[in-house]
Design a protein around this motif. Sequence first.
Motif, short mmCIF file in Angstrom:
data_model
loop_
_atom_site.label_atom_id
_atom_site.label_comp_id
_atom_site.label_asym_id
_atom_site.label_seq_id
_atom_site.Cartn_x
_atom_site.Cartn_y
_atom_site.Cartn_z
N VAL A 1 -18.37 -4.45 1.81
CA VAL A 1 -18.22 -3.18 1.08
C VAL A 1 -18.90 -2.03 1.82
CG1 VAL A 1 -20.25 -3.60 -0.40
CG2 VAL A 1 -18.43 -2.09 -1.20
N GLU A 2 -19.96 -2.32 2.57
CA GLU A 2 -20.63 -1.24 3.32
C GLU A 2 -19.71 -0.67 4.40
OE1 GLU A 2 -24.54 -2.28 4.67
OE2 GLU A 2 -25.22 -2.80 2.64
N ASP A 3 -18.94 -1.55 5.05
CA ASP A 3 -18.00 -1.07 6.06
C ASP A 3 -16.82 -0.35 5.41
OD1 ASP A 3 -19.27 -1.71 8.47
OD2 ASP A 3 -18.69 -3.81 8.27
N VAL A 4 -16.40 -0.84 4.23
CA VAL A 4 -15.32 -0.17 3.52
C VAL A 4 -15.75 1.27 3.19
CG1 VAL A 4 -13.91 -0.17 1.42
CG2 VAL A 4 -14.38 -2.33 2.61
N LYS A 5 -16.99 1.42 2.75
CA LYS A 5 -17.50 2.76 2.44
C LYS A 5 -17.52 3.65 3.68
CE LYS A 5 -20.35 1.77 -1.60
NZ LYS A 5 -21.70 1.46 -2.09
N CYS B 1 0.81 -1.23 0.00
CA CYS B 1 0.00 0.00 0.00
C CYS B 1 0.85 1.28 0.00
CB CYS B 1 -0.94 0.00 1.20
SG CYS B 1 -2.43 -0.96 0.92
N ASP B 2 2.16 1.19 -0.35
CA ASP B 2 3.00 2.39 -0.29
C ASP B 2 2.62 3.41 -1.34
OD1 ASP B 2 4.32 1.52 1.87
OD2 ASP B 2 5.98 0.58 0.75
N ASN B 3 2.37 2.91 -2.56
CA ASN B 3 2.09 3.88 -3.62
C ASN B 3 1.06 3.28 -4.59
OD1 ASN B 3 2.34 6.18 -5.15
ND2 ASN B 3 4.05 5.36 -6.36
N PRO B 4 -0.09 2.94 -4.09
CA PRO B 4 -1.03 2.16 -4.92
C PRO B 4 -1.89 3.04 -5.83
CG PRO B 4 -1.93 2.47 -2.73
CD PRO B 4 -0.65 3.23 -2.76
N ASP B 5 -2.22 2.48 -6.99
CA ASP B 5 -3.21 3.14 -7.84
C ASP B 5 -4.61 2.92 -7.27
OD1 ASP B 5 -1.35 3.96 -9.88
OD2 ASP B 5 -1.18 1.82 -10.38
N ILE B 6 -4.77 1.72 -6.74
CA ILE B 6 -6.07 1.34 -6.20
C ILE B 6 -5.82 0.41 -5.01
CG2 ILE B 6 -6.26 -0.60 -7.84
CD1 ILE B 6 -9.31 -0.15 -7.85
N ILE B 7 -6.71 0.45 -4.03
CA ILE B 7 -6.57 -0.47 -2.89
C ILE B 7 -7.77 -1.41 -2.88
CG2 ILE B 7 -6.58 -0.66 -0.37
CD1 ILE B 7 -5.03 1.97 -0.26
N VAL B 8 -7.42 -2.70 -2.81
CA VAL B 8 -8.47 -3.71 -2.72
C VAL B 8 -8.68 -4.05 -1.25
CG1 VAL B 8 -9.12 -6.08 -3.31
CG2 VAL B 8 -7.99 -4.63 -5.01
N ALA B 9 -9.94 -4.22 -0.86
CA ALA B 9 -10.26 -4.73 0.48
C ALA B 9 -10.77 -6.15 0.31
CB ALA B 9 -11.34 -3.87 1.13
N ALA B 10 -10.15 -7.07 1.01
CA ALA B 10 -10.59 -8.47 0.96
C ALA B 10 -10.14 -9.16 2.23
CB ALA B 10 -10.00 -9.17 -0.26
N PRO C 1 -11.55 -2.28 11.04
CA PRO C 1 -10.53 -1.21 11.06
C PRO C 1 -10.90 -0.02 10.17
CG PRO C 1 -9.80 -3.04 9.69
CD PRO C 1 -11.12 -3.46 10.27
N TYR C 2 -11.96 0.69 10.51
CA TYR C 2 -12.43 1.82 9.70
C TYR C 2 -11.33 2.87 9.47
CZ TYR C 2 -17.18 0.14 10.62
OH TYR C 2 -18.32 -0.62 10.69
N GLU C 3 -10.59 3.18 10.57
CA GLU C 3 -9.61 4.28 10.50
C GLU C 3 -8.54 4.02 9.45
OE1 GLU C 3 -11.03 3.46 14.65
OE2 GLU C 3 -10.19 2.33 13.00
N VAL C 4 -8.19 2.74 9.29
CA VAL C 4 -7.14 2.40 8.34
C VAL C 4 -7.57 2.78 6.92
CG1 VAL C 4 -5.74 0.52 7.43
CG2 VAL C 4 -6.40 0.53 9.84
N PHE C 5 -8.84 2.53 6.62
CA PHE C 5 -9.36 2.87 5.29
C PHE C 5 -9.36 4.38 5.09
CE2 PHE C 5 -10.72 -1.49 5.55
CZ PHE C 5 -10.54 -1.92 4.25
N GLU C 6 -9.75 5.10 6.13
CA GLU C 6 -9.77 6.56 6.01
C GLU C 6 -8.35 7.08 5.78
OE1 GLU C 6 -11.85 8.69 9.05
OE2 GLU C 6 -11.94 10.46 7.76
N GLU C 7 -7.40 6.50 6.55
CA GLU C 7 -6.01 6.92 6.44
C GLU C 7 -5.46 6.67 5.02
OE1 GLU C 7 -3.60 4.92 9.38
OE2 GLU C 7 -1.78 5.34 8.18
#
Lengths: 353, 249
Positions: A312-316, A244-253, A287-293
């Motif tokens: 996906v609802e929690d990711v949002k 996740c250092d320099n990603p174009d997109i981040i996948v949550a799984a 881990p909501y904060e991690v996604f926001e960060e």
Amino acid sequence: MAKVLMKGNEAIGAAAIKAGCKFFFGYPITPQSELPEYMAREMPKAGATFLQAESEVAAINMVYGAAGAGARVMTSSSSPGISLKQEGISYIAGAELPCVIVNIIRGGPGLGGIQPAQSDYFQATKGGGHGDYKMVVLAPASVQELTDLLMEGFDIADQYRNPVMIIGDGMLGQMMEPVELREPKKRNLPPKDWATTGTGGRGHTNVINSLFIDPAECEKHNLKLKAKFDEMEKNEKKYEIYNCDNPDIIVAAYGTTSRIVKTAIDKCKDEGINVGLIRPISLWPFPYEVFEEYADRAKAFLSVEMSLGQMVEDVKLGVNGKKPVYFYGRTGGMVPVPDDIVAEIKKILGGAK
Amino acid sequence: MAEMVFQRTKGLQDRPFHYCPGCTHGIIHRLVAEVLEELGVLDKAIGVAPVGCSVFAYDYFNCDMQEAAHGRAPAVATGIKRVHPDKVVFTYQGDGDLASIGTAEIVHAAMRGEKITTIFVNNAIYGMTGGQMAPTTLVGQKATTSPFGRDKNHAGSPIRMSEMLATLEGPAYIERVTVTTPAHIRKAKKAIRKAFEAQIEGKGFTMIEVLSTCPTNWGMSPVEALRWLEENMIPYYPLGVYKASEEVK
């Protein structure tokens, strides 16, 4: 201990016995039946008790009785069986009893199928049973992590006097991987002086109960539980950050899906696309904060699940509107393949340029 | 100095019962409590309360207690007894709890021969929820969900749990008693004692079914209710020993 090759379902059993689980109450259901079979074989050797209940409902209530009597106890099932256990899980949370529940998820709804799925995410993390309660839900991605989290799960349950759920799927249950049973980090566990063991010389009676007929009392009890859930939220979040250092997109799984995503990430790398992964290990607390960060670092997020879109609802909620959040999933026992995930990523990035 | 001729059993807490006037739960509670005290096992007894009128039993019995979900007391008791095989474990359940929603749990606890004692209080109606038809409601008996009387063709005939469970190998002792007269009360206590003794001796599952009254929901005075029970319930639910294994006989 040296590493040994173990099937996921049997590794759960070995880890539970190693963690001092003395009672297992279960009912057969595919794809987790190897676990009760393992327990029936191995628990007596360890001075522990396996009992096959007449139903999932009875099994979870046996867990309630045994947990209330002060024992380290667990049960396991798969999706339709976990639905049946929801009554007991709610009572266990209400009466503040520690136990571990394993859900090897299969496709649903209804009888669904027996192939791997992640469509019980809502049920596990948003309640499942009735009332205001939460439980720590842990989602391992390998057999090693499965045993680590299971053993720690017993300690988490004892620390907070609350049920803990470990979720996996048929792939994790059936796959064989090298595993080493490792003691979790030591926690300060409170004595079970609340358990019903017979009053003996105690001088007072112990009562295990979730009934508070006076609404003011019931609210007070709920607020006491809430304070405990707040502590869990503060202390028990687990996640993996990958590439996740320099990603174009981040996948949550999470779980086995995250391993498929890692293969997709490698494939993308070959094509010059940098894809990161945030893998929630604790689905609750999430881990909501991690996604926001990390929302500042990527153009978009993609939640990949074996469901029609639940996490996906929690990711949002975590991304909090900072970036678009997309979803890709297969359901009913169908498993996403890396090429389809790669195609989905390209589609999103193409559109986001 | 005055001589003490009667006092509350140590098996009960110093709390007023919430039961309706004339309800026989109070008598049955006392019998169970007296037996536990007389057997000297109060400090090693663990009881399981049901859902129904006796839901607050955990407030009354002076021993460790667990409150179970509706019908699940035998499963909860199974969990407790497997953890503490040396303790005296009992469930206290009504007929809605045991004979309707909890039939699977009671049948299988009995089948396994769980070394627990079940006190089954049968008053042929749902009391706590306001007088609905129970599986034990007699044919023709009126209840709020059988306002014209239980119709056999619509709701079937009442279930006889003691007879049914007696067909299993697991139970060591099953007896049906009532508490409508002092003589019946003495017999009921003897039966309850026998059941607990059989449990303590590790002989198997034991159940005492106690025919009980519900003056409030039957719409009768307490005395009328006792007579109604004797004239209507006992003929359908005959008193007596339904199972006594060789070891218990």
